[in-house]
Structures are given as structure tokens and as C-alpha cells.
Write a protein that holds these residues in place. Sequence first.
Motif, PDB file in Angstrom:
ATOM      1  N   TRP A  76       0.848  -1.193   0.000  1.00 43.52           N
ATOM      2  CA  TRP A  76       0.000   0.000   0.000  1.00 43.52           C
ATOM      3  C   TRP A  76       0.883   1.241   0.000  1.00 43.52           C
ATOM      4  O   TRP A  76       1.647   1.472   0.949  1.00 43.52           O
ATOM      5  CB  TRP A  76      -0.861   0.046   1.251  1.00 43.52           C
ATOM      6  CG  TRP A  76      -2.051  -0.839   1.279  1.00 43.52           C
ATOM      7  CD1 TRP A  76      -2.129  -2.137   0.895  1.00 43.52           C
ATOM      8  CD2 TRP A  76      -3.346  -0.488   1.775  1.00 43.52           C
ATOM      9  NE1 TRP A  76      -3.394  -2.624   1.121  1.00 43.52           N
ATOM     10  CE2 TRP A  76      -4.158  -1.638   1.655  1.00 43.52           C
ATOM     11  CE3 TRP A  76      -3.894   0.666   2.314  1.00 43.52           C
ATOM     12  CZ2 TRP A  76      -5.499  -1.652   2.055  1.00 43.52           C
ATOM     13  CZ3 TRP A  76      -5.222   0.650   2.712  1.00 43.52           C
ATOM     14  CH2 TRP A  76      -6.017  -0.479   2.578  1.00 43.52           C
ATOM     15  N   ALA A 128      -8.148   3.373  -2.170  1.00 42.34           N
ATOM     16  CA  ALA A 128      -8.369   2.346  -1.142  1.00 42.34           C
ATOM     17  C   ALA A 128      -9.840   2.283  -0.797  1.00 42.34           C
ATOM     18  O   ALA A 128     -10.533   3.304  -0.757  1.00 42.34           O
ATOM     19  CB  ALA A 128      -7.551   2.644   0.112  1.00 42.34           C
ATOM     20  N   TYR A 130     -12.233   1.158   2.222  1.00 45.95           N
ATOM     21  CA  TYR A 130     -12.346   0.774   3.627  1.00 45.95           C
ATOM     22  C   TYR A 130     -13.772   0.286   3.827  1.00 45.95           C
ATOM     23  O   TYR A 130     -14.717   1.083   3.841  1.00 45.95           O
ATOM     24  CB  TYR A 130     -12.015   1.958   4.524  1.00 45.95           C
ATOM     25  CG  TYR A 130     -10.619   2.486   4.294  1.00 45.95           C
ATOM     26  CD1 TYR A 130      -9.512   1.855   4.834  1.00 45.95           C
ATOM     27  CD2 TYR A 130     -10.411   3.623   3.514  1.00 45.95           C
ATOM     28  CE1 TYR A 130      -8.221   2.332   4.615  1.00 45.95           C
ATOM     29  CE2 TYR A 130      -9.132   4.113   3.294  1.00 45.95           C
ATOM     30  CZ  TYR A 130      -8.046   3.463   3.844  1.00 45.95           C
ATOM     31  OH  TYR A 130      -6.784   3.950   3.616  1.00 45.95           O
ATOM     32  N   GLY A 282      -9.508  -2.850   2.738  1.00 44.74           N
ATOM     33  CA  GLY A 282      -9.398  -3.282   4.122  1.00 44.74           C
ATOM     34  C   GLY A 282     -10.770  -3.433   4.725  1.00 44.74           C
ATOM     35  O   GLY A 282     -11.722  -2.752   4.315  1.00 44.74           O
ATOM     36  N   TYR A 290      -5.779  -5.785   5.540  1.00 45.69           N
ATOM     37  CA  TYR A 290      -5.434  -5.053   4.321  1.00 45.69           C
ATOM     38  C   TYR A 290      -5.167  -6.048   3.208  1.00 45.69           C
ATOM     39  O   TYR A 290      -4.750  -7.190   3.442  1.00 45.69           O
ATOM     40  CB  TYR A 290      -4.200  -4.168   4.533  1.00 45.69           C
ATOM     41  CG  TYR A 290      -3.016  -4.866   5.159  1.00 45.69           C
ATOM     42  CD1 TYR A 290      -2.001  -5.390   4.374  1.00 45.69           C
ATOM     43  CD2 TYR A 290      -2.919  -5.006   6.545  1.00 45.69           C
ATOM     44  CE1 TYR A 290      -0.909  -6.030   4.948  1.00 45.69           C
ATOM     45  CE2 TYR A 290      -1.835  -5.648   7.129  1.00 45.69           C
ATOM     46  CZ  TYR A 290      -0.840  -6.158   6.329  1.00 45.69           C
ATOM     47  OH  TYR A 290       0.237  -6.800   6.900  1.00 45.69           O
ATOM     48  N   GLU A 378       2.664   2.013   7.944  1.00 48.29           N
ATOM     49  CA  GLU A 378       2.283   2.818   6.786  1.00 48.29           C
ATOM     50  C   GLU A 378       3.512   3.439   6.132  1.00 48.29           C
ATOM     51  O   GLU A 378       3.472   4.521   5.564  1.00 48.29           O
ATOM     52  CB  GLU A 378       1.282   3.891   7.200  1.00 48.29           C
ATOM     53  CG  GLU A 378       0.000   3.294   7.783  1.00 48.29           C
ATOM     54  CD  GLU A 378      -1.045   4.325   8.173  1.00 48.29           C
ATOM     55  OE1 GLU A 378      -0.794   5.540   7.979  1.00 48.29           O
ATOM     56  OE2 GLU A 378      -2.114   3.922   8.673  1.00 48.29           O
TER      57      GLU A 378
END
Length: 468
Positions: A76, A128, A130, A282, A290, A378
Motif C-alpha cells: 500500500w 483504497a 475501507y 481493508g 489489508y 504505513e
Amino acid sequence: MPAWRSISLWMDQLDEPLLARPALEQDLDIDVAIIGAGYTGLWTAYYLKRQAPQLNIAIIEAQTAGFGASGRNGGWLMGNLLGEDRLLAGLSPEQRRASYDLLHNIPDQVRVVLEREGIDCDLRKGGALYCAARYPEQEASLRLYLDKLYRQGLNENDYRWLCPEQLAQQIRIAKPYGGIHAPHVATLHPAKLARGLARTVERMGVRIYENSPVTQWQSGGLRTAQASVRSRWVVPAVEGYAVTLPPLGRYQLPVQSLIVATEPLSAATWDEIGLSQGQAFGESSRQVTYGQRTTDNRLIFGARGGYQFAGRLRHDFDLTSSEIELRRYLFGELFPQLKNVRITHGWGGNLGMSRRFQPHMLCDRANGIALSGGYGGEGVGASNLGGRTLADLILERDTELIRQPWVIPQGGLDALKAWEPEPCRWLGYNAIIRSFVHEDQTLANPVSAPWRRKLASGIAGFMEGFMQ
């Protein structure tokens, strides 16, 4: 030769011989000594050389470029920082917006370098997802999170709510309650990025010494088993391996993240799942999950991790059957058609966590020490920001990077918050994780009584707040 190819799917897929660069065997007298050939060290070297080509820079690596988290992560590339909401809370609305824009631009900054230097690492900027994907409380928590982001001055161009029908246009999960789409996230092949950056900085004149663990470091230099290095600046870019370089381990502890990869899946299976644009995804619970779809059509899925007493590194990442099956269970909850899929790779890595649960970028000009770390998992994106920031700090460039709230422009390691001694850390970690597991088990059980669900969430929320 160490079995570097076996440490992750990513390293296994490299189309190059994993031959070690020469070890450091002679003393050096240089401008900048960087400890660690991971993302932070490589990005710092890259931006220093771009802005000051005359600098004499060497990277001293204990294993090989990409051996640590840089060659093991979930791929990521995020335009975010861990704990950014707390970091930016004290800024004016205008300053906060500018800082968010700086963070959201990280994937595009990386893309510029990749195109300039000819590094192919399968970068795809699909954003992304979520997802509220396993129980209804996840929808409520995600909506509260989105409201919080909007109160901080962000808008639908930054984060957008997707109803179940909209979510299904990108990812099709078993129990969709909705989700958030963040456009400022990309996926990539981590090891290709690390190895490509290493070759790039070498072309620029940076020397990389491998199989050369640093045994001692201090202001003005470092030592390995065979040589010493004198340098104006020392950059300990070791992230999860900070415990190997006292006193860094007081401020940055290793925690472990574990990942599995499936065999390549058929086109028909991916038609059922989606993720056709390189999206990251995720499932929204307090314990991070993830995943992504690789360019060779595997599912990469990571979830949860661990902490070892006294902050010990984990060296053996041959995952146990229970570690693999937990991750199979979790991705099987999202994609039931994959419950019996063959898992070809399982691995993990050590990542760095600061006591404030947010990254730090520090410049101790008096002692010639600069460091960036505490990314908390991250680091693919945060390390690029860290490298740019350390370069500007070392070169005394007055830029927006050095004026951010995660930057400590002057001061030593004592400006960081130290972790509590053991057994406090161990007891605290286990209490928090057990509260998270209890909440997840309670909420995932559809027959759990409402009062049990509320109590489990209340305890977990309290523990999460206590952690920060």
C-alpha cells in the motif's frame, strides 16, 4: 548466500539474481552515513543526491536492500500518516488543508520518481476501499470516521461514502454494509521498488555496502565488525530494527505484521470479486486488515500481528498453520468463494511503532543525527515523505516539508517519547489486543445480545483511547 528470496512473495518474484553487494571492509570518511538500505535510507540518499550531488554518501546495510519491511509489506502506497488527525488537530483550517494536500500527494510524488528513473514496480493508483464488511457496527464506525474527516476540512474529493451498490462496482464482498473510498492510495510491488531505488542511488554515486551490520553508532560515525566510518551526518534508517541500535529501541519498538498470498486466481473468480483497477482494500475493525490484487492475479491479505516481550525482533517468519488459517478465515469472511483456495506464500516482518503512535522526523544538527521512523505499518508512503524531509533538514532548505507538526527540526532523541519499561508494555499490549479480539468475536456473532455488543465495543474503544 542467505535465503533472501524466501522472505516474501515479493522477493521470490524478483527477476534478478539476489547477489550481495560488497561488504564494508575499509574505513570511510564521508559526508552522510545511512544505516539501512530500506525505503527511508534509499529515499533520503536519493533526495540528498538530487539536491546536493557533491555529497559523499554511503549506505551500510546489515543484509541486502529490501530485506526488512521494504521487501515484505502489503504494497500500500498511502497518502496518509498514522495518527495524522491528532498531529494536525492544532493547526488552523488553512494549515490543516495544506498539510492534508501534502500527504495526499505522496503517491504522485513517488510516481514522478518512478517515471524519471525508469523504475517499474507495478504502481497502480486505484485508491483504497475501507469496507464495512462483517457486521453492522462497522458501518456506524466508518460513518463517524467520515464525519470526523469532514469536520477537519476534508470533503468528498478526499474521502467518499459508498453505499453497498456503489461499493459493489469496485469490490464484491459477502456482507456489504457500505464503505469509504480514498483516492490517494496506490498499490505496488514493494521489493521491485526497494531494489529499483537501490540501483538508482548507486547510479547517482551512492555506495551501498551489504552484509555489514552496524555494531555501534554515535554522533560522528559508526562501526561494523570490519571497519569504521567517520561522517558529518548519521541517518539511522532502521524502522522496526531500532532495537539493534541502542538507544533507538527506547523510542521505536518492533511489532510484527503477517501476510499471506494465494495462488493466481482465474479471471472468472476476479470477475466475481472485482478490484480491477489496482485498488487496495481493508475490512474495518480495530485490528487492521489489508489486501490487494497483484498484477499476476493473486490475493494478498494481511491481518493483525504481534509484539514480543521486551521488544524482541521476530526472525522466523515461516508462518504456523494457525497463523495462516486465521488469515484464511478473515479473507474467507469477505470472499466465501476463496475459503479453500491454495495459499502459496506466508510471511511477515518487523515494523516500527513509536510511543505516540505517530511518525517522527528529527534533525539534531548539533550532533549530526537525522532520523525518520515510527511509521506504524504505513511506511511505504511515509518513508518517501521522510526521505524528502530529512534531505531538506540536512541541507537547511526552508520548505513546507520541515514545518509540519510531525517534524522536530532541532533537538536530540530525548525530544521523542520513550516507551514504558517491561512488563508494562507487554501487559498493556496484551490487554488492548484481547479487548479488540473480544469485540470482534462478539460483533461477528449475529446472536450476541445488544448489551454484550455495546459492552464489548465500549471496552475496546476505551482501550484504544488509552493506547493513544
